[in-house]
Motif scaffolding. Structure first.
Motif, PDB file in Angstrom:
ATOM      1  N   ALA A   1       0.814  -1.214   0.000  1.00  9.60           N
ATOM      2  CA  ALA A   1       0.000   0.000   0.000  1.00  9.60           C
ATOM      3  C   ALA A   1       0.848   1.264   0.000  1.00  9.60           C
ATOM      4  O   ALA A   1       0.413   2.311  -0.513  1.00  9.60           O
ATOM      5  CB  ALA A   1      -0.946  -0.003   1.195  1.00  9.60           C
ATOM      6  N   VAL A   2       2.037   1.199   0.574  1.00 11.95           N
ATOM      7  CA  VAL A   2       2.885   2.393   0.629  1.00 11.95           C
ATOM      8  C   VAL A   2       3.892   2.426  -0.513  1.00 11.95           C
ATOM      9  O   VAL A   2       4.809   3.260  -0.514  1.00 11.95           O
ATOM     10  CB  VAL A   2       3.619   2.481   1.984  1.00 11.95           C
ATOM     11  N   GLY A   3       3.745   1.524  -1.474  1.00 11.48           N
ATOM     12  CA  GLY A   3       4.563   1.573  -2.676  1.00 11.48           C
ATOM     13  C   GLY A   3       5.899   0.878  -2.602  1.00 11.48           C
ATOM     14  O   GLY A   3       6.800   1.187  -3.388  1.00 11.48           O
ATOM     15  N   VAL A   4       6.039  -0.072  -1.699  1.00 13.69           N
ATOM     16  CA  VAL A   4       7.287  -0.812  -1.588  1.00 13.69           C
ATOM     17  C   VAL A   4       7.272  -1.976  -2.566  1.00 13.69           C
ATOM     18  O   VAL A   4       6.288  -2.732  -2.644  1.00 13.69           O
ATOM     19  CB  VAL A   4       7.495  -1.335  -0.153  1.00 13.69           C
ATOM     20  N   GLN A   5       8.343  -2.134  -3.313  1.00 12.32           N
ATOM     21  CA  GLN A   5       8.449  -3.254  -4.234  1.00 12.32           C
ATOM     22  C   GLN A   5       8.492  -4.573  -3.471  1.00 12.32           C
ATOM     23  O   GLN A   5       9.069  -4.641  -2.381  1.00 12.32           O
ATOM     24  CB  GLN A   5       9.713  -3.125  -5.092  1.00 12.32           C
ATOM     25  N   PRO A   6       7.885  -5.635  -4.005  1.00 10.58           N
ATOM     26  CA  PRO A   6       7.868  -6.921  -3.291  1.00 10.58           C
ATOM     27  C   PRO A   6       9.251  -7.406  -2.882  1.00 10.58           C
ATOM     28  O   PRO A   6       9.407  -8.009  -1.816  1.00 10.58           O
ATOM     29  CB  PRO A   6       7.222  -7.868  -4.306  1.00 10.58           C
ATOM     30  N   SER A   7      10.261  -7.133  -3.695  1.00 10.63           N
ATOM     31  CA  SER A   7      11.610  -7.599  -3.371  1.00 10.63           C
ATOM     32  C   SER A   7      12.194  -6.899  -2.148  1.00 10.63           C
ATOM     33  O   SER A   7      13.154  -7.387  -1.542  1.00 10.63           O
ATOM     34  CB  SER A   7      12.539  -7.394  -4.569  1.00 10.63           C
ATOM     35  N   HIS A   8      11.629  -5.753  -1.775  1.00 12.71           N
ATOM     36  CA  HIS A   8      12.128  -5.000  -0.625  1.00 12.71           C
ATOM     37  C   HIS A   8      11.113  -4.933   0.518  1.00 12.71           C
ATOM     38  O   HIS A   8      11.307  -4.179   1.474  1.00 12.71           O
ATOM     39  CB  HIS A   8      12.502  -3.577  -1.044  1.00 12.71           C
TER      40      HIS A   8
END
Length: 397
Positions: free
Chosen positions: A348-355
């Protein structure tokens, strides 16, 4: 932390030259701590969970700012290192200086002044860590994507920052600050930070490998342990520190009377416990280092919430064994809830799945846990609790 009688009211009663109590206010033996409460006229158990619930009204917004103030991944890359470098200073002000120099100001300004001082120190220490990783580069400190030719602070400088904080807690809580607590609080706190940094430098430069990001000016360094593995193991040592010395108030080590045996056993159990837990998580459960660190960070945040924000909530309502067992179950349960909730919030806050796991670790450990320490240990629960009641001394301001 909460003052526990005349021996620990130093900053309000004696200033920077006052002598420290034998142990940090957070971790004297449970029964001794509550005898002091009675003598000081405190009734914390009757006021909880109210003061803890009200404290959440300040803790949660501050944690949200730390978690997403620079964007999702930007907060991990910029605020994460800065907050981590600030943590030894937070521990120094809370556990060694006992909120000095903020205690020289009015209650409404005390915590904010200490926090501002810590923030300035965090920038300075982050710059030192960055210089050790390559060179001083202000753009690399404050820009989440500085580009080629710069020195980003994440992840290259994190082993030094994380080791310094864990060493500070190990020395302060597990080692009871001995023998520095015999000194006046100002030099004692500064020496504790210096020792923690010395440990961090030795560990980081002899054991931890650094792999520079492509195009950065970070210096490569060989070592038997990757930065990710080192970071996860350090957070797990923090888990054992928080369990024994925040949630359980020094039990079971506080039952050992002889200091040499008490401290020796405590150091061995906490450090070995963290390392062995990491080995078990990797080898038996197959978890990678980022997942381990994220889960451990959630446990640390949960432990600080019940051990600090809601301290003494169960005292008098349950016996000692029941209280410790209940606190452990509650801490584990909340850690799982945090891991699930923050994992869902990462997208939801725009973090990429890898991070995503790195952000969960940051949101729990650097954001929520730090905001709890700032509210209780630095701000002394202001404005929820009047300053003089938290300081344990009439007329403190």
């Amino acid at each position: 932390m909460t003052r526990v009688g005349p021996a620990t009211t130093g900053p309000t009663g004696g200033g920077r030259r006052a002598r420290l109590s034998e142990r940090p206010p957070i971790s004297p033996p449970h029964e001794r701590r509550h005898r002091s409460f009675v003598g000081a006229g405190h009734a914390w158990s009757s006021r909880q969970p109210g003061v803890g619930l009200l404290g959440l009204l300040l803790v949660v917004p501050v944690a949200a700012v730390f978690a997403v103030g620079a964007g999702g991944e930007g907060s991990t890359l910029v605020l994460g290192p800065l907050i981590t470098y600030s943590l030894p200073l937070v521990a120094m002000v809370a556990f060694w200086w006992e909120d000095w120099p903020g205690t020289r100001l009015r209650a409404s300004w005390s915590g904010w002044a200490d926090t501002a001082l810590i923030a300035v120190g965090a920038i300075v220490l982050t710059g030192i860590g960055q210089a050790l990783a390559g060179r001083l580069d202000p753009i690399g400190i404050f820009d989440p994507s500085p580009g080629p030719g710069h020195v980003p602070t994440f992840p290259a400088t994190m082993p030094i920052a994380g080791t310094a904080f864990v060493a500070m807690l190990q020395f302060t809580l597990v080692g009871e600050g001995w023998p520095l607590r015999r000194l006046p609080r100002l030099p004692a706190g500064l020496l504790a930070v210096a020792i923690s940094w010395a440990v961090a430098l030795v560990v980081s430069f002899t054991l931890v490998a650094v792999e520079p990001l492509a195009g950065s000016d970070v210096l490569a360094r060989d070592g038997p342990i990757s930065g990710g593995d080192a970071g996860a193991a350090l957070v797990l040592i923090g888990v054992w520190q928080v369990l024994f010395y925040v949630v359980w108030r020094g039990w079971p080590f506080s039952r050992i009377q002889a200091r040499v045996w008490r401290l020796s056993c405590a150091h061995v159990v906490v450090i070995a416990g963290g390392i062995l837990t990491y080995v078990a998580a990797r080898e038996l459960l197959g978890l990678d280092s980022t997942r381990v660190a994220a889960l451990a960070g959630c446990f640390v945040a949960a432990g600080l919430l019940f051990g600090m924000l809601f301290e003494d909530w169960l005292h008098g309502r349950l016996g000692p064994h029941g209280e410790r067992a209940t606190l452990l179950v509650l801490t584990l349960t909340l850690a799982v809830v945090l891991a699930v909730a923050l994992g869902a919030a990462a997208d939801a806050v725009g973090v990429q799945p890898s991070h995503a796991q790195e952000w969960v670790e940051h949101a729990s450990l650097n954001a929520l846990a730090t905001s709890i320490i700032l509210h209780v240990g630095i701000g002394r629960r202001w404005p929820v609790t009047p300053h003089r009641e938290v300081a344990g001394e009439e007329g403190a301001n």
